[in-house]
Design a protein around this motif. Structure first.
Motif, PDB file in Angstrom:
ATOM      1  N   LYS A 178      -4.742   9.364  -1.785  1.00  0.00           N
ATOM      2  CA  LYS A 178      -3.402   9.076  -1.234  1.00  0.00           C
ATOM      3  C   LYS A 178      -2.731   9.863  -0.215  1.00  0.00           C
ATOM      4  O   LYS A 178      -3.166  11.014  -0.408  1.00  0.00           O
ATOM      5  N   ARG A 179      -1.615   9.453   0.467  1.00  0.00           N
ATOM      6  CA  ARG A 179      -0.797  10.279   1.349  1.00  0.00           C
ATOM      7  C   ARG A 179       0.478  10.150   0.437  1.00  0.00           C
ATOM      8  O   ARG A 179       1.076   9.446   0.183  1.00  0.00           O
ATOM      9  N   ARG A 237       0.872  -1.182  -0.108  1.00  0.00           N
ATOM     10  CA  ARG A 237      -0.020  -0.136  -0.033  1.00  0.00           C
ATOM     11  C   ARG A 237       0.867   1.277  -0.082  1.00  0.00           C
ATOM     12  O   ARG A 237       0.533   2.250  -0.744  1.00  0.00           O
ATOM     13  N   THR A 238       2.050   1.289   0.972  1.00  0.00           N
ATOM     14  CA  THR A 238       2.973   2.303   0.473  1.00  0.00           C
ATOM     15  C   THR A 238       3.903   1.852  -0.306  1.00  0.00           C
ATOM     16  O   THR A 238       4.651   0.758  -0.557  1.00  0.00           O
ATOM     17  N   THR A 258       1.174   6.637  -0.210  1.00  0.00           N
ATOM     18  CA  THR A 258       0.482   5.377   0.300  1.00  0.00           C
ATOM     19  C   THR A 258      -1.111   5.516   0.002  1.00  0.00           C
ATOM     20  O   THR A 258      -1.737   6.572   0.166  1.00  0.00           O
ATOM     21  N   THR A 259      -1.568   4.430  -0.469  1.00  0.00           N
ATOM     22  CA  THR A 259      -2.946   4.261  -0.982  1.00  0.00           C
ATOM     23  C   THR A 259      -3.790   4.260   0.299  1.00  0.00           C
ATOM     24  O   THR A 259      -3.767   3.216   0.995  1.00  0.00           O
ATOM     25  N   LEU A 260      -4.756   5.258   0.345  1.00  0.00           N
ATOM     26  CA  LEU A 260      -5.354   5.391   1.841  1.00  0.00           C
ATOM     27  C   LEU A 260      -6.977   4.854   1.428  1.00  0.00           C
ATOM     28  O   LEU A 260      -7.376   3.950   2.211  1.00  0.00           O
ATOM     29  N   GLU A 261      -7.516   5.002   0.524  1.00  0.00           N
ATOM     30  CA  GLU A 261      -8.937   4.459   0.122  1.00  0.00           C
ATOM     31  C   GLU A 261      -8.963   4.688  -1.293  1.00  0.00           C
ATOM     32  O   GLU A 261      -8.338   5.625  -2.007  1.00  0.00           O
ATOM     33  N   ILE A 287      -2.164  15.324   1.150  1.00  0.00           N
ATOM     34  CA  ILE A 287      -3.186  14.238   0.844  1.00  0.00           C
ATOM     35  C   ILE A 287      -3.539  14.903  -0.669  1.00  0.00           C
ATOM     36  O   ILE A 287      -3.892  15.931  -0.925  1.00  0.00           O
TER      37      ILE A 287
END
Length: 481
Positions: free
Chosen positions: A388-389, A367-368, A377-380, A455
């Motif tokens: 993403k972050r 995911r990161t 990092t894919t958050l949702e 974000i």
């Protein structure tokens, strides 16, 4: 005489999924002490006596990640050289490319020490002593391998039989290499006292290994030499970081250095050693690095157990509880969980094969995801949107790029961003934002001295990572569209 450790970093480590993946392979897995295997290998190599430089042979996609890991443990005082492969072609190609490079840089008497980036050695003093013995034998015209004194009848390793009637300084001539044995055969090897585990570490003069490869594996040498020539032609004299030409490299035979050379040459010696060596080949091996509780459970992270015995749990990011189970491996990551019986630790690679066959990206990415400029990092993710972050290193910059199918919102969480959005260039501070329309050229950079965190919210018909056109790029990726 020049002495160069060569770190080979090419294995994926599919038995250590879901932590080990193609873009974050086994050498980059953090161990319980916080360091990872490639950092430990670099420190071990660079700390040896008389090192001229450290060479690393790795995949080109892992170059910046490797540099980052070396930098974290203090690589500034060590000359570094890289050979970057477009894809894997086994260890004979890596050894041949390294030997030809070092022969040109320092001459045929140069000693190269070949180390795997994903092996653990816990007795550094014994390792250094074994290397000195190997250097002495190699300088007399031998291809030297390191034989690990077996502690038990292991069936997962190949063995080296020493010819103990032919002593060479602190080693022996090699009688033969043998394949992974069954249990009864392994017990016989242990009792015989002349068999050693094949560690996959070597030491030899570059002139000798080139000569022997030309005799025993001429197809490998010809293809690697052609690859180096084509690579230098396209990149100039880029010897400190040479990316191998993919078209030529595809012609290199896919064969290990053991099969191509060590099992065929008559000039092979072995140095027996007891250095606390492990190839960390499964979650069972990884578990041995964590201390067990009174019931045999080995736990990393926040773990609660009740009536549970002999389990291994890796769960660094969330609470995990075990009740009434035994002999299990439980490995928890943000996007995948592995639960396996310890007796089937070697079969984890079968799950990776299924993921590849179904084209599921869990074999490839976490995911990161690490990039030369930082991480995302894919958050949702859902229908027509992805969140993403993004973290950008100080002084780093993403490419000047454009997306056909998606728009993006950027909101700065910390640090300062320099933004190119169409014809405009401006700065965003914490809590400020901008909107990037599909089809607009844009760029994100961190002009500050602290990490930039933002974000990103994407929206559009297609949100794949391949929807990108690069126009300018600090890291040479303009052609990758």
């Amino acid at each position: 005489m020049h002495f160069v450790p060569v770190i080979m970093s090419g294995g994926v480590g599919s038995r250590l999924w879901p932590v080990s993946r193609e873009t974050h392979p086994k050498p980059f897995m953090a161990l319980p002490d916080g360091q990872n295997l490639i950092q430990k290998t670099f420190l071990r190599a660079s700390g040896l006596d008389g090192v001229s430089e450290v060479m690393t042979v790795t995949n080109r996609e892992l170059f910046f990640k490797t540099e980052d890991e070396y930098r974290k443990v203090g690589s500034e005082d060590t000359p570094l050289r890289y050979v970057l492969e477009p894809f894997g072609r086994n260890t004979s190609a890596a050894v041949a490319a390294a030997a030809l490079q070092l022969n040109e840089a320092y001459g045929p008497d140069t000693l190269m020490l070949v180390l795997a980036a994903d092996h653990l050695i816990q007795d550094e003093t014994a390792f250094s002593a074994a290397v000195n013995k190997a250097k002495e034998i190699a300088s007399q015209g031998w291809l030297v391998t390191f034989g690990i004194e077996p502690q038990y009848p292991e069936t997962g390793f190949g063995y080296i039989e020493a010819d103990k009637a032919n002593t060479l300084a602190s080693g022996y001539r090699v009688a033969r290499f043998v394949e992974k044995p069954n249990l009864e055969t392994a017990k016989g090897y242990l009792e015989a006292g002349r068999y050693y585990w094949n560690s996959g570490m070597f030491c030899f003069p570059v002139g000798l290994v080139i000569e022997e490869l030309r005799e025993h594996a001429p197809d490998v040498m010809e293809a690697v030499a052609a690859t180096l020539a084509a690579s230098r032609s396209s990149q100039g004299e880029a010897y400190q970081c040479l990316t191998l030409d993919p078209d030529q490299f595809s012609d290199v035979p896919d064969i290990s250095i053991d099969y191509a050379l060590m099992e065929r040459s008559s000039k092979v010696a072995v140095v027996p050693c007891d250095i606390g060596w492990s190839d960390i080949g499964s979650w069972n091996a990884m578990s041995e690095l964590t201390e067990a509780d009174a019931n045999g459970n080995r736990c990393e992270g926040e773990v609660l157990v009740h009536e549970a015995r002999n389990n291994y749990v890796y769960s660094p990011e969330r609470l995990t509880a075990l009740v009434g189970i035994e002999d299990l491996l439980v490995v928890d990551t943000p996007d995948a969980v592995l639960i396996a019986h310890k007796d089937h630790a070697q079969d984890v690679k079968q799950i990776v094969k299924q993921l590849k066959a179904s084209e599921h990206d869990a074999h490839l990415l976490h995911r990161t995801v690490h990039r030369p400029w930082g991480t995302y990092t894919t958050l949702e993710q859902g229908h027509r949107f992805k969140m993403k972050r993004i973290e950008v290193k100080p002084g780093a910059s993403l490419s000047l790029q454009m997306h056909h199918h998606r728009s993006e919102h950027w909101i700065v969480v910390s640090g300062m961003a320099r933004v190119t959005n169409g014809e405009q260039e401006f700065y965003l501070d914490t809590n400020e934002s901008t909107f990037i329309r599909a089809g607009h050229n844009h760029r994100l950079a961190n002009p500050g001295v602290i990490p930039l965190v933002l974000i990103e919210v994407q929206s559009g018909d297609y949100l794949g990572e391949d929807d990108i056109v690069r126009f300018e790029d600090t890291y040479g990726r303009v052609d990758e569209q």
